[in-house]
Design an enzyme around this catalytic site. Structure first.
Site, PDB file in Angstrom:
ATOM      1  N   HIS A 169      28.372  75.378  29.801  1.00 21.76           N
ATOM      2  CA  HIS A 169      29.452  74.445  29.422  1.00 21.76           C
ATOM      3  C   HIS A 169      30.054  73.713  30.636  1.00 21.76           C
ATOM      4  CE1 HIS A 169      29.322  75.768  25.308  1.00 21.76           C
ATOM      5  NE2 HIS A 169      29.681  77.007  25.598  1.00 21.76           N
ATOM      6  N   ASP A 205      21.617  79.379  23.408  1.00 19.16           N
ATOM      7  CA  ASP A 205      22.968  79.884  23.141  1.00 19.16           C
ATOM      8  C   ASP A 205      23.440  79.333  21.789  1.00 19.16           C
ATOM      9  OD1 ASP A 205      25.515  81.038  24.948  1.00 19.16           O
ATOM     10  OD2 ASP A 205      26.141  79.558  23.439  1.00 19.16           O
ATOM     11  N   HIS A 207      26.162  78.063  21.114  1.00 22.18           N
ATOM     12  CA  HIS A 207      26.971  76.848  21.308  1.00 22.18           C
ATOM     13  C   HIS A 207      26.159  75.793  22.050  1.00 22.18           C
ATOM     14  CE1 HIS A 207      29.803  80.336  21.270  1.00 22.18           C
ATOM     15  NE2 HIS A 207      30.414  79.564  20.378  1.00 22.18           N
ATOM     16  N   ASP A 295      24.524  84.946  21.689  1.00 22.22           N
ATOM     17  CA  ASP A 295      25.614  84.889  20.713  1.00 22.22           C
ATOM     18  C   ASP A 295      25.218  84.241  19.381  1.00 22.22           C
ATOM     19  OD1 ASP A 295      25.377  82.493  22.061  1.00 22.22           O
ATOM     20  OD2 ASP A 295      27.490  82.306  22.595  1.00 22.22           O
ATOM     21  N   TYR A 333      28.342  88.365  23.096  1.00 25.38           N
ATOM     22  CA  TYR A 333      29.628  89.029  23.254  1.00 25.38           C
ATOM     23  C   TYR A 333      29.792  90.354  22.535  1.00 25.38           C
ATOM     24  CZ  TYR A 333      30.323  84.415  25.079  1.00 25.38           C
ATOM     25  OH  TYR A 333      30.157  83.270  25.796  1.00 25.38           O
TER      26      TYR A 333
HETATM   27  C1  SP5 Z   1      29.043  80.581  27.161  1.00 29.79           C
HETATM   28  C2  SP5 Z   1      29.667  80.603  25.823  1.00 29.79           C
HETATM   29  O1  SP5 Z   1      29.113  81.151  24.878  1.00 29.79           O
HETATM   30  N1  SP5 Z   1      30.868  80.073  25.732  1.00 29.79           N
HETATM   31  C3  SP5 Z   1      31.495  80.093  24.461  1.00 29.79           C
HETATM   32  C4  SP5 Z   1      32.772  79.370  24.549  1.00 29.79           C
HETATM   33  C5  SP5 Z   1      33.235  79.104  23.184  1.00 29.79           C
HETATM   34  N2  SP5 Z   1      34.309  79.939  22.846  1.00 29.79           N
HETATM   35  C6  SP5 Z   1      34.899  79.436  21.655  1.00 29.79           C
HETATM   36  C7  SP5 Z   1      36.084  80.210  21.379  1.00 29.79           C
HETATM   37  C8  SP5 Z   1      36.705  79.741  20.122  1.00 29.79           C
HETATM   38  C9  SP5 Z   1      37.955  80.470  19.915  1.00 29.79           C
HETATM   39  N3  SP5 Z   1      37.783  81.875  19.802  1.00 29.79           N
HETATM   40  C10 SP5 Z   1      38.457  82.309  18.649  1.00 29.79           C
HETATM   41  C11 SP5 Z   1      39.097  83.607  18.895  1.00 29.79           C
HETATM   42  C12 SP5 Z   1      39.852  83.993  17.675  1.00 29.79           C
HETATM   43  N4  SP5 Z   1      40.481  85.235  17.836  1.00 29.79           N
HETATM   44 ZN    ZN Z   2      27.852  80.500  23.444  1.00 33.71          ZN
END
Ligand code: SP5
Ligand code: ZN
Length: 351
Positions: A169, A205, A207, A295, A333
């Site tokens: 990212h 990934d 995302h 993930d 994660y």
């Molecule tokens: C490297 C990678 O996988 N980064 C991921 C970043 C995206 N994270 C998004 C988080 C969205 C909000 N999380 C919600 C938590 C609710 N308790």
């Molecule tokens: Zn990710």
């Protein structure tokens, strides 16, 4: 497992202590224990552990603006020496004002005098915190990716870099999404520098790898392809990762996004991976970087793609056919399954 696993102990020094989501501090999922979980599983599978070697900054500056690198390298010391920890009780660096197009309306960007104002010039979200060990870990993460690229240059068919923090990212002059420096992009550029005329980055990934896409968007020599949960369906990074982003200028056609519906599962996900494989073949890539986020797994708390360990294994079997590969760890994660997912994925290489 017959694959070098490159890592650096400084990966454990990055303690973001959570993330600020919608204004509230939450525990966060990008934790040091991810490294331990991955290491233990890979060691258990018989992988050879290799210490990351230190590399010059030049490899980083080939893909990132020096302003971003300078900011990341110095911001914690400046923060700590200031009133933020003592008078305001803020023990992590988090931005609060962002110079969006709507704020700037075409006016020239003047770097704010106040550090807390300046942070938004480089950081685009509130979830990517900086603490005392963040720079050392981000720098060590790049060194792991570069050491893996060195192993390929020396003739290894594949090498895995256990990168933490992740990188995909992070763009040319911006960080976010739990990423600071783009390990995969640095590795791809290093493979170019060591003689591969054409390189492909395949991002698995969950995302979209917006940072890697941005770095190579106008280049024809480095292809970028990504399978990810559709940002249009409400998922991070929300603004980018759409199917019509195909590259620009000389890079037009060298970028591919395959946004997938929540709940896609192995069959649909592997079908999208096959499209990346066709692209990699057409691109004539001589070397690969695989951004291995774990993930997309069904067990992961951060995405809805429902991919299995067998799915990951099959994906790396298919992508890995197209040349020597540096595999770079991105997200993933669920601490209970992260290790077995990595072992399954990496066991697909060269099958
Ligand atoms: C490297 C990678 O996988 N980064 C991921 C970043 C995206 N994270 C998004 C988080 C969205 C909000 N999380 C919600 C938590 C609710 N308790
Ligand atoms: Zn990710």
């Amino acid at each position: 497992m017959n694959l070098p696993v490159v890592w650096h102990r400084d990966a454990l020094l990055h303690e973001p202590r959570g993330e600020v989501w919608l204004g509230v501090w939450e525990p966060g999922t990008e934790v040091p224990a991810r490294v331990t979980a991955l290491l233990e599983a890979l060691r258990g599978a018989g992988a050879e552990l290799v210490d990351a070697r230190s590399h010059e900054d030049g490899a980083i500056l080939a893909v990132h603006d020096s302003s971003l690198v300078e900011h990341l390298a110095t911001v914690w010391e400046e923060w700590e020496a200031s009133v933020y920890p003592t008078e305001h009780g803020r023990d992590r660096v988090v931005p609060y004002v962002f110079p969006t197009d709507g704020l700037m309306t075409g006016l020239p960007l003047r770097p704010p005098r106040a550090l807390h104002g300046r942070l938004g010039m480089f950081c685009y979200d509130t979830m990517t915190l900086i603490g005392p060990g963040t720079w050392a870990a981000a720098r060590a993460s790049v060194d792991a990716a570069l050491t893996a690229a060195d192993l390929l240059a020396a003739g290894a068919p594949a090498a895995y870099a256990l990168c933490r923090p992740p990188g995909h990212h992070a763009g040319p002059r911006a960080y976010g999404g739990s990423c600071y420096l783009n390990n995969a992009a640095v590795a791809a550029q290093a493979l170019r520098a060591s003689g591969a005329e054409r390189v492909a980055v395949c991002d698995l990934d969950a995302h979209h790898g917006n940072g890697t896409q941005a770095i190579f968007y106008d280049r024809a020599d480095v292809y970028f392809g990504s399978v990810h949960v559709d940002p249009g369906a409400g998922w991070f990074p929300h603004y980018v990762g759409h199917a019509d982003e195909r590259g620009a200028g000389p890079g037009l056609g060298s970028n591919r996004n395959l946004p997938l519906k929540p709940g896609t599962g192995d069959a649909g996900w592997l079908g999208a991976v096959d499209v990346l494989c066709q692209d990699v073949r057409a691109h004539g890539a001589e070397a690969l970087v695989i951004s291995l986020g774990l993930d997309a797994a069904a067990s992961d708390p951060e995405s809805p793609l429902e991919v299995t360990a067998q799915g990951y294994r099959e994906a790396l079997r298919r992508v890995g056919e197209f040349g020597p590969a540096v595999v770079v760890q991105e997200g993933g994660y669920d601490l209970a399954t992260l290790g077995e997912l990595a072992v399954a994925a990496l066991s697909g290489l060269g099958e």
